[in-house]
Design an enzyme around this catalytic site. Structure first.
Site, short mmCIF file in Angstrom:
data_model
loop_
_atom_site.label_atom_id
_atom_site.label_comp_id
_atom_site.label_asym_id
_atom_site.label_seq_id
_atom_site.Cartn_x
_atom_site.Cartn_y
_atom_site.Cartn_z
N LYS A 262 21.62 22.30 42.33
CA LYS A 262 22.01 21.63 43.42
C LYS A 262 20.82 21.53 44.55
O LYS A 262 21.01 20.70 45.37
CB LYS A 262 23.12 22.35 43.84
CG LYS A 262 24.44 22.15 43.14
CD LYS A 262 25.76 22.80 43.65
CE LYS A 262 26.88 22.42 42.72
NZ LYS A 262 28.11 23.15 43.19
N ASP B 128 31.40 18.67 47.21
CA ASP B 128 32.20 20.01 47.37
C ASP B 128 32.97 20.36 48.81
O ASP B 128 33.84 20.73 48.54
CB ASP B 128 31.11 21.01 46.98
CG ASP B 128 30.64 21.28 45.53
OD1 ASP B 128 31.66 20.56 44.70
OD2 ASP B 128 29.53 21.84 45.08
P1 NAP Z 1 26.60 31.32 43.85
O1 NAP Z 1 25.71 30.13 44.67
O2 NAP Z 1 26.03 31.94 42.73
O3 NAP Z 1 27.14 32.29 44.88
C1 NAP Z 1 27.81 33.15 44.67
C2 NAP Z 1 28.07 34.30 45.70
O4 NAP Z 1 29.07 35.20 45.54
C3 NAP Z 1 27.05 34.92 46.28
O5 NAP Z 1 26.81 35.01 47.79
C4 NAP Z 1 26.80 36.39 45.60
O6 NAP Z 1 26.13 37.05 46.29
C5 NAP Z 1 28.44 36.33 45.91
N1 NAP Z 1 28.75 37.39 44.41
C6 NAP Z 1 28.56 37.27 43.18
N2 NAP Z 1 28.95 38.29 42.69
C7 NAP Z 1 29.45 39.18 43.39
C8 NAP Z 1 30.38 40.45 43.27
N3 NAP Z 1 30.41 40.90 42.15
N4 NAP Z 1 30.50 40.87 44.67
C9 NAP Z 1 30.42 40.42 45.84
N5 NAP Z 1 29.74 39.21 45.96
C10 NAP Z 1 29.50 38.65 44.75
O7 NAP Z 1 27.99 30.55 43.10
P2 NAP Z 1 28.62 29.29 43.89
O8 NAP Z 1 28.34 28.11 43.23
O9 NAP Z 1 28.55 29.42 45.31
O10 NAP Z 1 30.18 29.65 43.36
C11 NAP Z 1 31.05 30.43 43.89
C12 NAP Z 1 32.35 30.41 43.40
O11 NAP Z 1 32.94 28.92 43.94
C13 NAP Z 1 32.52 30.43 41.98
O12 NAP Z 1 33.71 31.02 41.75
C14 NAP Z 1 32.61 29.06 41.50
O13 NAP Z 1 33.70 28.64 40.25
C15 NAP Z 1 33.45 28.44 42.86
N6 NAP Z 1 33.45 26.92 42.88
C16 NAP Z 1 34.38 26.16 43.04
C17 NAP Z 1 34.39 24.85 43.19
C18 NAP Z 1 35.58 24.12 43.16
O14 NAP Z 1 35.56 22.70 43.10
N7 NAP Z 1 36.77 24.84 43.51
C19 NAP Z 1 33.16 24.30 43.45
C20 NAP Z 1 31.90 25.16 43.16
C21 NAP Z 1 32.12 26.40 43.13
P3 NAP Z 1 24.74 37.69 46.09
O15 NAP Z 1 24.01 36.44 46.95
O16 NAP Z 1 24.57 38.96 46.46
O17 NAP Z 1 24.59 37.20 44.56
#
Ligand code: NAP
Length: 260
Positions: A47, A83
Site C-alpha cells: 500500500k 479504505d
Molecule cells: P498493520 O498495518 O499491520 O497495523 C496493525 C496495527 O496493529 C499496528 O499498529 C500494530 O502495532 C498493531 N498490533 C498488531 N498486533 C498487535 C497486538 N497483538 N497488540 C497490540 N497492537 C497490535 O495492519 P492494518 O492493515 O492496519 O490492519 C489492521 C486491522 O484492520 C486488521 O484487523 C485488518 O483486517 C483490518 N482492516 C479492515 C479493513 C476493512 O475494510 N474493514 C481494511 C483494512 C484493514 P505495531 O506497530 O506494534 O506492530
C-alpha cells in the site's frame, strides 16, 4: 464479493488474485499497462511502496500516503484510497455525525487511511495508541503538520482509561480479536466511556468482535468492519466501472460468506 457483484451488474470483468513478491511490483504495474488490466487492489505490504510507481494520486491517497486501489486510465495509473472513505460511509449510513474526538488503538496502515478520512470529514482531534510509540508519534505528527489536532500515546491500561473518557469514537485498528483469536480484545474494559461514544472495529471477521460485544453490553453504539469492507469495495468497483454497484447485494454476499 467483486466477482458475484460484477456478474449481477452484467459486466464482463473478472477479479483475480496475483500473489507477487515486493521486488516484482514495478514489473506487475508494467504488465498492467501491457495487458490493459482495468484496475488493481493492493494490500499489505504494497500500500505504501506502490506510490512511487504511479502516474497520479487522488488527494486523499497523496495526503495519507497509502493506496489500496489503482485504476488504469488509458495507460495512466492512478492511485486511490477507498479504505478511509469506506469507513466514513459505514458511519454515515447509520446516521452517526462526524464530529468530536477519535481514539485509535493501533497506528498501522488501516488506521492511517481512516484517520485521514476522519480528519478531512469533521473530526477535530485524533489520539493514537500503539505498543510502538514511535509509530503512533509519526502518525500524529503527519496529521499535525496538516493542521489537524492529533496526539500519540504509549499503549497502556492507564492511557486508554484516560483518553477513552473523552472519546466520541473508539476505533480498533489492530488485528486483536480477528479470527481465529476471537476471544481477545485490544482493551480489558470500556469503563468510563461516554454514553454517546461509538465503538468501531476495523476487523470484519468475525462480524461482531469481542470489543463490539463489550460495547453492546454497555449499551453503546457499535460499528463492525464489515460495513467498511463492503463500502470500500463498492467505491472501488465504481472507480473501475463508472457504475454504482448494488450495495445491499454486496453486503449480502459478504455476510453470507462470513456466516458460513
Ligand atoms: P498493520 O498495518 O499491520 O497495523 C496493525 C496495527 O496493529 C499496528 O499498529 C500494530 O502495532 C498493531 N498490533 C498488531 N498486533 C498487535 C497486538 N497483538 N497488540 C497490540 N497492537 C497490535 O495492519 P492494518 O492493515 O492496519 O490492519 C489492521 C486491522 O484492520 C486488521 O484487523 C485488518 O483486517 C483490518 N482492516 C479492515 C479493513 C476493512 O475494510 N474493514 C481494511 C483494512 C484493514 P505495531 O506497530 O506494534 O506492530
Amino acid at each position: 464479493m467483486h466477482n458475484l457483484t460484477l456478474q449481477k451488474m452484467g459486466l464482463n470483468y473478472v477479479y483475480l488474485p496475483f500473489p507477487i513478491r515486493p521486488d516484482q511490483l514495478e514489473d506487475m504495474l508494467k504488465a498492467m499497462r501491457v495487458l490493459n488490466l482495468c484496475g488493481l487492489n493492493v494490500t499489505i505490504p504494497f500500500k505504501e511502496m506502490i506510490l512511487k510507481y504511479l502516474d497520479q494520486l487522488s488527494p486523499l491517497a497523496r495526503d495519507c500516503g497509502a493506496v489500496n486501489v489503482v485504476k488504469n486510465d488509458n495507460g495512466k495509473l492512478v492511485g486511490y484510497n477507498t479504505d478511509g472513505l469506506g469507513f466514513i460511509a459505514s458511519l454515515q449510513e447509520r446516521g452517526i455525525p462526524l464530529k468530536g474526538r477519535a481514539l485509535f488503538i493501533g497506528a498501522g496502515g488501516a488506521a492511517r487511511a481512516v484517520a485521514w478520512a476522519l480528519a478531512t470529514n469533521g473530526i477535530s482531534h485524533l489520539d493514537f495508541l500503539d505498543r510502538d510509540e514511535a509509530r503512533a508519534r509519526e502518525m500524529a505528527e503527519r496529521l499535525i503538520n496538516r493542521s489537524y489536532s492529533a496526539a500519540s500515546h504509549p499503549m497502556s491500561r492507564q492511557s486508554f482509561a484516560d483518553l477513552s473518557r473523552q472519546a466520541d469514537f473508539i476505533i480498533n485498528a489492530t488485528p486483536v480479536g480477528m479470527f481465529p483469536g476471537v476471544n481477545a480484545a485490544p482493551v480489558d474494559n470500556l469503563d468510563g466511556v461516554l454514553e454517546h461514544c461509538v465503538i468501531c472495529d476495523l476487523i470484519y471477521h468475525p462480524i461482531r468482535t469481542l470489543l463490539l460485544k463489550m460495547g453492546e453490553q454497555k449499551g453503546l453504539r457499535t460499528v463492525s468492519g464489515v460495513s467498511m469492507f463492503v463500502h470500500q469495495g463498492a467505491l472501488t468497483l465504481e472507480l473501475w466501472t463508472g457504475r454504482k454497484p448494488p450495495l445491499d447485494y454486496m453486503r449480502e454476499v459478504v455476510l453470507d460468506a462470513l456466516e458460513r
